[in-house]
Scaffold this motif. Structure first.
Motif, PDB file in Angstrom:
ATOM      1  N   TYR A  32      40.136  52.742  44.921  1.00  8.81           N
ATOM      2  CA  TYR A  32      40.929  52.272  46.263  1.00  8.81           C
ATOM      3  C   TYR A  32      39.885  50.933  46.982  1.00  8.81           C
ATOM      4  O   TYR A  32      40.668  49.982  47.300  1.00  8.81           O
ATOM      5  CB  TYR A  32      40.534  53.328  47.309  1.00  8.81           C
ATOM      6  N   ILE A  33      38.709  51.245  46.938  1.00 14.41           N
ATOM      7  CA  ILE A  33      37.733  49.903  47.402  1.00 14.41           C
ATOM      8  C   ILE A  33      38.043  48.662  46.652  1.00 14.41           C
ATOM      9  O   ILE A  33      38.266  47.588  47.178  1.00 14.41           O
ATOM     10  CB  ILE A  33      36.364  50.397  47.526  1.00 14.41           C
ATOM     11  N   GLU A  34      38.200  48.858  45.390  1.00 13.78           N
ATOM     12  CA  GLU A  34      38.524  47.517  44.487  1.00 13.78           C
ATOM     13  C   GLU A  34      39.716  46.891  44.784  1.00 13.78           C
ATOM     14  O   GLU A  34      39.778  45.576  44.866  1.00 13.78           O
ATOM     15  CB  GLU A  34      38.345  48.037  43.019  1.00 13.78           C
ATOM     16  N   GLU A  35      40.796  47.789  45.008  1.00 16.53           N
ATOM     17  CA  GLU A  35      42.136  47.295  45.296  1.00 16.53           C
ATOM     18  C   GLU A  35      42.072  46.549  46.771  1.00 16.53           C
ATOM     19  O   GLU A  35      42.641  45.626  46.729  1.00 16.53           O
ATOM     20  CB  GLU A  35      43.187  48.312  45.169  1.00 16.53           C
ATOM     21  N   LEU A  36      41.400  47.201  47.714  1.00 14.93           N
ATOM     22  CA  LEU A  36      41.564  46.465  49.010  1.00 14.93           C
ATOM     23  C   LEU A  36      40.733  45.333  49.037  1.00 14.93           C
ATOM     24  O   LEU A  36      41.135  44.305  49.563  1.00 14.93           O
ATOM     25  CB  LEU A  36      40.565  47.480  49.904  1.00 14.93           C
ATOM     26  N   VAL A  37      39.439  45.136  48.270  1.00 13.64           N
ATOM     27  CA  VAL A  37      38.851  43.825  48.201  1.00 13.64           C
ATOM     28  C   VAL A  37      39.726  42.927  47.448  1.00 13.64           C
ATOM     29  O   VAL A  37      39.776  41.633  47.785  1.00 13.64           O
ATOM     30  CB  VAL A  37      37.447  43.941  47.212  1.00 13.64           C
ATOM     31  N   ARG A  38      40.532  43.005  46.377  1.00 13.49           N
ATOM     32  CA  ARG A  38      41.453  42.342  45.443  1.00 13.49           C
ATOM     33  C   ARG A  38      42.432  41.680  46.574  1.00 13.49           C
ATOM     34  O   ARG A  38      42.671  40.511  46.765  1.00 13.49           O
ATOM     35  CB  ARG A  38      42.178  43.081  44.510  1.00 13.49           C
ATOM     36  N   GLN A  39      42.936  42.758  47.554  1.00 10.83           N
ATOM     37  CA  GLN A  39      44.169  42.377  48.330  1.00 10.83           C
ATOM     38  C   GLN A  39      43.422  41.544  49.199  1.00 10.83           C
ATOM     39  O   GLN A  39      44.086  40.392  49.834  1.00 10.83           O
ATOM     40  CB  GLN A  39      44.698  43.451  48.993  1.00 10.83           C
ATOM     41  N   ALA A  41      41.092  39.396  49.012  1.00  9.24           N
ATOM     42  CA  ALA A  41      40.546  37.908  48.263  1.00  9.24           C
ATOM     43  C   ALA A  41      41.827  37.296  47.988  1.00  9.24           C
ATOM     44  O   ALA A  41      41.816  36.196  47.578  1.00  9.24           O
ATOM     45  CB  ALA A  41      39.861  38.211  47.019  1.00  9.24           C
ATOM     46  N   GLY A  42      43.188  37.924  48.097  1.00  2.51           N
ATOM     47  CA  GLY A  42      44.369  37.276  47.816  1.00  2.51           C
ATOM     48  C   GLY A  42      44.580  37.089  46.239  1.00  2.51           C
ATOM     49  O   GLY A  42      45.558  36.414  46.184  1.00  2.51           O
ATOM     50  N   GLU A  43      43.938  37.790  45.531  1.00  7.86           N
ATOM     51  CA  GLU A  43      44.101  37.726  43.955  1.00  7.86           C
ATOM     52  C   GLU A  43      45.627  38.076  43.696  1.00  7.86           C
ATOM     53  O   GLU A  43      46.208  37.406  42.790  1.00  7.86           O
ATOM     54  CB  GLU A  43      43.191  38.610  43.513  1.00  7.86           C
ATOM     55  N   VAL A  44      46.003  39.088  44.355  1.00  7.80           N
ATOM     56  CA  VAL A  44      47.514  39.730  43.986  1.00  7.80           C
ATOM     57  C   VAL A  44      48.636  38.801  44.425  1.00  7.80           C
ATOM     58  O   VAL A  44      49.244  38.322  43.562  1.00  7.80           O
ATOM     59  CB  VAL A  44      47.757  40.845  44.548  1.00  7.80           C
ATOM     60  N   GLY A  45      48.307  38.322  45.487  1.00  7.99           N
ATOM     61  CA  GLY A  45      49.542  37.014  46.108  1.00  7.99           C
ATOM     62  C   GLY A  45      49.367  35.968  45.176  1.00  7.99           C
ATOM     63  O   GLY A  45      50.287  35.341  44.876  1.00  7.99           O
ATOM     64  N   HIS A  46      47.961  35.445  45.011  1.00  8.12           N
ATOM     65  CA  HIS A  46      47.862  34.414  44.038  1.00  8.12           C
ATOM     66  C   HIS A  46      48.270  34.281  42.535  1.00  8.12           C
ATOM     67  O   HIS A  46      48.909  33.609  42.148  1.00  8.12           O
ATOM     68  CB  HIS A  46      46.490  33.973  44.055  1.00  8.12           C
ATOM     69  N   THR A  47      48.346  35.454  41.926  1.00  9.28           N
ATOM     70  CA  THR A  47      48.895  35.592  40.588  1.00  9.28           C
ATOM     71  C   THR A  47      50.332  35.726  40.611  1.00  9.28           C
ATOM     72  O   THR A  47      50.919  35.211  39.866  1.00  9.28           O
ATOM     73  CB  THR A  47      48.431  37.145  40.267  1.00  9.28           C
ATOM     74  N   PHE A  48      50.871  36.243  41.810  1.00  9.80           N
ATOM     75  CA  PHE A  48      52.382  36.181  41.971  1.00  9.80           C
ATOM     76  C   PHE A  48      52.947  34.829  41.935  1.00  9.80           C
ATOM     77  O   PHE A  48      53.783  34.663  41.253  1.00  9.80           O
ATOM     78  CB  PHE A  48      52.756  37.171  43.026  1.00  9.80           C
ATOM     79  N   VAL A  49      52.236  34.082  42.741  1.00  7.92           N
ATOM     80  CA  VAL A  49      52.743  32.617  43.039  1.00  7.92           C
ATOM     81  C   VAL A  49      52.602  31.933  41.805  1.00  7.92           C
ATOM     82  O   VAL A  49      53.490  31.008  41.422  1.00  7.92           O
ATOM     83  CB  VAL A  49      51.897  31.975  44.235  1.00  7.92           C
ATOM     84  N   GLU A  50      51.504  32.165  41.064  1.00  3.81           N
ATOM     85  CA  GLU A  50      51.385  31.135  39.656  1.00  3.81           C
ATOM     86  C   GLU A  50      52.370  31.874  38.657  1.00  3.81           C
ATOM     87  O   GLU A  50      52.865  31.005  37.953  1.00  3.81           O
ATOM     88  CB  GLU A  50      49.914  31.580  39.187  1.00  3.81           C
TER      89      GLU A  50
END
Length: 75
Positions: A32-39, A41-50
């Motif tokens: 849960y904490i790991e996913e919060l940090v990823r979100q 940091a924008g990692e999820v959105g950045h991966t989608f845009v790429e």
């Protein structure tokens, strides 16, 4: 991906909320904490845009054949 241990101190209310929210989502507090940090940091959105940009690059010719260019559509 290699894992590393990170120890943090939070007040009891925050710890309780983290446990409750993780349980409600069917995951560990760690995940849960790991996913919060990823979100955050924008990692999820950045991966989608790429991925979307790569898709558009690969299929650009198909879209142009089907729909024309932007300039052609604005006549």
């Amino acid at each position: 991906m290699a894992k590393t241990q990170l120890n943090v101190r939070v007040d009891e209310g925050t710890a309780k909320a983290a446990r409750e929210r993780a349980t409600a989502r069917g995951m560990s507090v760690n995940r849960y904490i790991e996913e919060l940090v990823r979100q955050d940091a924008g990692e999820v959105g950045h991966t989608f845009v790429e991925a979307a940009a790569d898709f558009m690059k690969q299929y650009e010719n198909v879209f142009v054949e089907e729909f024309g260019t932007e300039q052609e559509g604005r006549r």
